[in-house]
Design a protein around this motif. Structure first.
Motif, PDB file in Angstrom:
ATOM      1  N   PHE A 110      -3.281  36.231   9.454  1.00  0.00           N
ATOM      2  CA  PHE A 110      -2.697  35.783   8.211  1.00  0.00           C
ATOM      3  C   PHE A 110      -2.524  34.274   8.159  1.00  0.00           C
ATOM      4  O   PHE A 110      -2.576  33.659   7.101  1.00  0.00           O
ATOM      5  CB  PHE A 110      -1.358  36.494   8.074  1.00  0.00           C
ATOM      6  CG  PHE A 110      -0.358  35.751   7.290  1.00  0.00           C
ATOM      7  CD1 PHE A 110      -0.495  35.668   5.916  1.00  0.00           C
ATOM      8  CD2 PHE A 110       0.691  35.115   7.910  1.00  0.00           C
ATOM      9  CE1 PHE A 110       0.426  34.958   5.179  1.00  0.00           C
ATOM     10  CE2 PHE A 110       1.602  34.408   7.180  1.00  0.00           C
ATOM     11  CZ  PHE A 110       1.468  34.327   5.801  1.00  0.00           C
ATOM     12  N   GLN A 111      -2.352  33.676   9.300  1.00  0.00           N
ATOM     13  CA  GLN A 111      -2.108  32.246   9.323  1.00  0.00           C
ATOM     14  C   GLN A 111      -2.736  31.637  10.571  1.00  0.00           C
ATOM     15  O   GLN A 111      -2.722  32.221  11.646  1.00  0.00           O
ATOM     16  CB  GLN A 111      -0.589  31.995   9.355  1.00  0.00           C
ATOM     17  CG  GLN A 111      -0.200  30.537   9.392  1.00  0.00           C
ATOM     18  CD  GLN A 111       1.290  30.341   9.659  1.00  0.00           C
ATOM     19  OE1 GLN A 111       1.958  31.272  10.100  1.00  0.00           O
ATOM     20  NE2 GLN A 111       1.790  29.154   9.399  1.00  0.00           N
ATOM     21  N   TYR A 112      -3.300  30.462  10.380  1.00  0.00           N
ATOM     22  CA  TYR A 112      -3.805  29.702  11.511  1.00  0.00           C
ATOM     23  C   TYR A 112      -3.159  28.336  11.463  1.00  0.00           C
ATOM     24  O   TYR A 112      -3.137  27.696  10.421  1.00  0.00           O
ATOM     25  CB  TYR A 112      -5.322  29.569  11.438  1.00  0.00           C
ATOM     26  CG  TYR A 112      -5.885  28.732  12.544  1.00  0.00           C
ATOM     27  CD1 TYR A 112      -6.095  29.274  13.806  1.00  0.00           C
ATOM     28  CD2 TYR A 112      -6.197  27.393  12.344  1.00  0.00           C
ATOM     29  CE1 TYR A 112      -6.584  28.499  14.843  1.00  0.00           C
ATOM     30  CE2 TYR A 112      -6.685  26.612  13.380  1.00  0.00           C
ATOM     31  CZ  TYR A 112      -6.879  27.176  14.620  1.00  0.00           C
ATOM     32  OH  TYR A 112      -7.362  26.408  15.651  1.00  0.00           O
ATOM     33  N   THR A 113      -2.583  27.902  12.570  1.00  0.00           N
ATOM     34  CA  THR A 113      -1.850  26.646  12.578  1.00  0.00           C
ATOM     35  C   THR A 113      -2.303  25.750  13.717  1.00  0.00           C
ATOM     36  O   THR A 113      -2.551  26.222  14.826  1.00  0.00           O
ATOM     37  CB  THR A 113      -0.331  26.907  12.746  1.00  0.00           C
ATOM     38  OG1 THR A 113       0.124  27.713  11.678  1.00  0.00           O
ATOM     39  CG2 THR A 113       0.431  25.594  12.747  1.00  0.00           C
ATOM     40  N   GLU A 114      -2.386  24.480  13.389  1.00  0.00           N
ATOM     41  CA  GLU A 114      -2.663  23.484  14.406  1.00  0.00           C
ATOM     42  C   GLU A 114      -1.507  22.506  14.375  1.00  0.00           C
ATOM     43  O   GLU A 114      -1.250  21.885  13.348  1.00  0.00           O
ATOM     44  CB  GLU A 114      -3.967  22.780  14.049  1.00  0.00           C
ATOM     45  CG  GLU A 114      -4.569  21.992  15.161  1.00  0.00           C
ATOM     46  CD  GLU A 114      -5.890  21.386  14.723  1.00  0.00           C
ATOM     47  OE1 GLU A 114      -6.928  22.044  14.928  1.00  0.00           O
ATOM     48  OE2 GLU A 114      -5.872  20.283  14.142  1.00  0.00           O
ATOM     49  N   SER A 115      -0.811  22.402  15.474  1.00  0.00           N
ATOM     50  CA  SER A 115       0.386  21.582  15.502  1.00  0.00           C
ATOM     51  C   SER A 115       0.230  20.498  16.559  1.00  0.00           C
ATOM     52  O   SER A 115       0.092  20.783  17.741  1.00  0.00           O
ATOM     53  CB  SER A 115       1.587  22.478  15.823  1.00  0.00           C
ATOM     54  OG  SER A 115       2.787  21.762  15.753  1.00  0.00           O
ATOM     55  N   LYS A 116       0.249  19.234  16.111  1.00  0.00           N
ATOM     56  CA  LYS A 116       0.026  18.134  17.050  1.00  0.00           C
ATOM     57  C   LYS A 116       1.334  17.420  17.350  1.00  0.00           C
ATOM     58  O   LYS A 116       2.063  17.043  16.434  1.00  0.00           O
ATOM     59  CB  LYS A 116      -0.983  17.151  16.460  1.00  0.00           C
ATOM     60  CG  LYS A 116      -2.348  17.788  16.235  1.00  0.00           C
ATOM     61  CD  LYS A 116      -3.396  16.773  15.836  1.00  0.00           C
ATOM     62  CE  LYS A 116      -4.781  17.418  15.842  1.00  0.00           C
ATOM     63  NZ  LYS A 116      -5.853  16.455  15.546  1.00  0.00           N
TER      64      LYS A 116
END
Lengths: 237, 237
Positions: free
Chosen positions: A215-221
């Motif tokens: 449902f969700q794809y996240t890239e957190s830097k």
DNA sequence: TAGTGGTCTAGACCACGTC
DNA sequence: ACGTGGTCTAGACCACTAA
């Protein structure tokens, strides 16, 4: 009605958190708890299993259940925790800025990671997180429009998880995460307060619903000096 | 005799790993499994709970248990996994060099982190890990001498966990970990192949036995480009 | 020997999804 | 209506710890 084993878990967890039962002490025996809560032993054991999984107790055969030292820092980044839940437990000033929110038709990489058809409407959301007025975290989210049609900048600036779970009644179930260190891109350097830092800690996660929908794809830097990850793990097998 | 629910778990896990049952398919129903294994439903459910916890399946009320996509990369650094277990699943050439092994009387910091009396004999072990002939991981271990009196360089070069669990019969139970990024120290730069990297990913962990004894404290420093952490997490609550 | 947790059983009723 | 998983029960026997 709340489940019995959940109620027992909540009560015991609270007693441990508030140190009514202190670290090193034994919990009442399973038989005692069975009587006290007027239930069966298996039900008590389900509650104790949860406590054990979450690091509250250690069970010792023949002895009892010992209460473990509580970590001061409740940062279960290892579990599924959103930025808002996380920041609540931090003393610093925290701010979220939505830098971009748009709905695109999926193609290329995005379509691949979300495993959806080409052309499926997908939200793309960029958020900058400031701690003490420094932009140190930069998040990019992709989520299926279909499942969160009413997303707005205001909601995105608060907590997406709250909105999904409480407003939409969606049940987030599990996630796969990856943590690596990568070179900062030009865009990152432009938008974040990196100082002399050239590298970023990148957390990529895929979030799934109870029906196994991705449902969700996240890239957190994260700027390296502001990144911290703690974990409680039991040895399996 | 092996526990029944463990046996059922092992069998089903194997069938999923070898793709006898493929991702997206349903497992046989709990009632069917109960009959097939000639057991009770609760026992089957214990096995299924383990599968669920370890990311093999997702249970859907009213439908059944769906087999999840298996990650190609079995790097459960999030669980409790030692370097040797980890390196087995990597294709690269792997080498461990014991750079120092000594037994000291605990004092200062070491005494504090191991929570032992001043003067308690403690092993201090330094190991350098080479991947493809590059020294990219540097581990420092502190462990109670009392619990592993026969430690040698040879054992340390192999797997400490194997030695502890299989030779000494100690049961490792759980660990607390912390992951941060820090500046490389002079010592790190001298002993590791860092190239131009100035920072290291540092994993600090405290390992506990089943009787809740703190037994080992480890500091593991990784060159950022060789660090990778993957996690499967279920939403609690 | 008594008390603890660990495993297992056979059955009950409920909530949910499908047809 | 039927089959699925979710919860709960009352009891049994075993393995381990401690006195």
């Amino acid at each position: 009605m709340e489940k019995k084993f959940q109620a027992i878990y909540d009560l015991l967890a609270k007693e441990i958190q508030t140190e009514k039962i202190k670290a090193g002490q034994l919990l009442p025996s399973e038989n005692e708890l069975t009587e006290r809560f007027m239930t069966s032993r298996e039900t008590v054991r389900k509650a104790l299993q949860l406590l054990s999984q979450n690091g509250y107790i250690q069970k010792l055969q023949g002895k009892g259940s010992v209460v473990l030292e509580q970590d001061k820092l409740p940062l279960p980044v290892s579990g599924l925790t959103s930025f808002k839940e996380l920041s609540r437990s931090m003393s610093q000033k925290v701010e979220t800025i939505v830098t971009s929110l748009s709905c695109e038709n999926a193609h290329g990489l995005i379509q691949q990671v979300l495993q959806c058809e080409e052309g499926t409407p997908v939200w793309e959301l960029h958020r900058l997180r400031k701690l003490d007025n420094e932009a140190v975290i930069y998040d990019k989210d992709f989520l299926l429009n279909e499942l969160a049609p009413g997303l707005t900048e205001e909601i995105a600036g608060d907590s997406i998880y709250d909105y999904l779970e409480q407003e939409l009644g969606l049940s987030i179930s599990y996630a796969k995460k990856e943590v690596v260190v990568e070179e900062a891109q030009a865009e990152d350097k432009a938008i974040m307060d990196l100082g002399s830092y050239q590298q970023l800690v990148v957390v990529r996660s895929a979030v799934y619903l109870e029906d196994t929908t991705l449902f969700q794809y996240t890239e957190s830097k994260h700027r390296p000096d502001k990144f911290r990850f703690v974990d409680f793990a039991r040895r399996t097998k």
